[in-house]
Design a protein around this motif. Structure first.
Motif, PDB file in Angstrom:
ATOM      1  N   LYS A 107       0.727  -1.133  -0.076  1.00  0.00           N
ATOM      2  CA  LYS A 107       0.003  -0.044  -0.006  1.00  0.00           C
ATOM      3  C   LYS A 107       0.819   1.309  -0.053  1.00  0.00           C
ATOM      4  CE  LYS A 107      -3.335   0.224   3.053  1.00  0.00           C
ATOM      5  NZ  LYS A 107      -4.232  -0.095   4.208  1.00  0.00           N
ATOM      6  N   GLY A 108       1.826   1.157   0.712  1.00  0.00           N
ATOM      7  CA  GLY A 108       2.955   2.613   0.774  1.00  0.00           C
ATOM      8  C   GLY A 108       3.459   2.515  -0.556  1.00  0.00           C
ATOM      9  N   LYS A 111       1.019   4.098  -2.849  1.00  0.00           N
ATOM     10  CA  LYS A 111       0.881   5.600  -2.735  1.00  0.00           C
ATOM     11  C   LYS A 111       2.037   6.248  -3.271  1.00  0.00           C
ATOM     12  CE  LYS A 111      -1.991   5.026   1.485  1.00  0.00           C
ATOM     13  NZ  LYS A 111      -2.161   4.987   2.874  1.00  0.00           N
ATOM     14  N   GLU A 112       3.084   5.964  -3.124  1.00  0.00           N
ATOM     15  CA  GLU A 112       4.190   6.461  -3.558  1.00  0.00           C
ATOM     16  C   GLU A 112       4.434   6.737  -5.108  1.00  0.00           C
ATOM     17  OE1 GLU A 112       9.067   5.957  -3.530  1.00  0.00           O
ATOM     18  OE2 GLU A 112       7.991   4.850  -2.108  1.00  0.00           O
ATOM     19  N   GLY A 114       1.625   5.659  -7.431  1.00  0.00           N
ATOM     20  CA  GLY A 114       0.421   5.681  -8.004  1.00  0.00           C
ATOM     21  C   GLY A 114       0.301   4.933  -9.463  1.00  0.00           C
ATOM     22  N   TYR A 149      -7.955  -1.161  -5.561  1.00  0.00           N
ATOM     23  CA  TYR A 149      -7.286  -0.203  -4.425  1.00  0.00           C
ATOM     24  C   TYR A 149      -6.425   0.649  -5.272  1.00  0.00           C
ATOM     25  CZ  TYR A 149      -4.678   1.476  -0.625  1.00  0.00           C
ATOM     26  OH  TYR A 149      -3.919   2.447   0.372  1.00  0.00           O
ATOM     27  N   LEU A 153      -7.009   4.764  -5.301  1.00  0.00           N
ATOM     28  CA  LEU A 153      -6.039   5.616  -4.841  1.00  0.00           C
ATOM     29  C   LEU A 153      -5.951   6.793  -5.857  1.00  0.00           C
ATOM     30  CD1 LEU A 153      -4.078   6.017  -2.338  1.00  0.00           C
ATOM     31  CD2 LEU A 153      -2.413   4.470  -3.982  1.00  0.00           C
ATOM     32  N   THR A 157      -6.541  10.707  -5.427  1.00  0.00           N
ATOM     33  CA  THR A 157      -5.591  11.594  -5.570  1.00  0.00           C
ATOM     34  C   THR A 157      -5.854  12.621  -6.633  1.00  0.00           C
ATOM     35  OG1 THR A 157      -3.977  10.065  -5.083  1.00  0.00           O
ATOM     36  CG2 THR A 157      -2.896  12.094  -6.189  1.00  0.00           C
TER      37      THR A 157
END
Length: 160
Positions: A107-108, A111-112, A114, A149, A153, A157
């Motif tokens: 998940k991290g 997010k980083e 995308g 997910y 995300l 964003t």
């Protein structure tokens, strides 16, 4: 009639007495129980602290070949103590615990990176040995597939 049963563990012996009570059979602990319990708690605390250190600091969950045997060797205990400590302290088995850390790492990274996230590469970077295991673990932990997910995300964003 009471029958003493002697058992031995690594730190000290505990005397168990079989005692009949009005409700049926029961076991009564006598002897050095307090000392033994304190020693067991200390051993479990040490194992727990080592588990947390290995997962949070050393990030050993990134190793796709991590197993109960390998993890117990790293922690410096046997597989039974490691498994029991994980079950008691985390409320899950080792596989679930390791996959929870792997999914959190995934998940991290999502997010980083995308929209530029390569799921094949992500699976490898997070320590999963296969796509199907990754998808199953991710869905179990997050409640949706990694693809969904990631889309959510990216959508969230872009909404900001």
């Amino acid at each position: 009639m009471k029958k003493p049963i002697q058992t031995q563990n690594q730190t000290s012996s505990v005397l168990l007495q079989k005692d009949r009570n009005p409700n049926g059979n029961g076991m009564v602990l006598t002897g050095k129980v307090g000392e033994d319990m304190a020693e067991r708690k200390k051993v479990e605390d040490d194992i727990y602290n080592s588990i947390v250190y290995q997962l949070e600091v050393k990030k050993i969950y990134l190793d796709p070949e991590l197993s109960l045997v390998k993890f117990s060797s790293i922690v410096g205990t046997n597989t039974t103590y490691l498994s029991n400590t994980v079950n008691r302290r985390f409320g899950m088995n080792l596989k679930t615990l390791v996959n929870r850390f792997r999914v959190g790492h995934a998940k991290g990274l999502m997010k980083e990176f995308g929209v530029h996230t390569d799921l094949g590469e992500l699976i490898r970077l997070c320590g999963f040995s296969s796509r199907s295991i990754f998808y199953a673990a991710f869905r179990r932990e997050v409640g949706m597939t990694p693809t969904r997910y990631l889309a959510k995300l990216v959508w969230d964003t872009n909404e900001r």
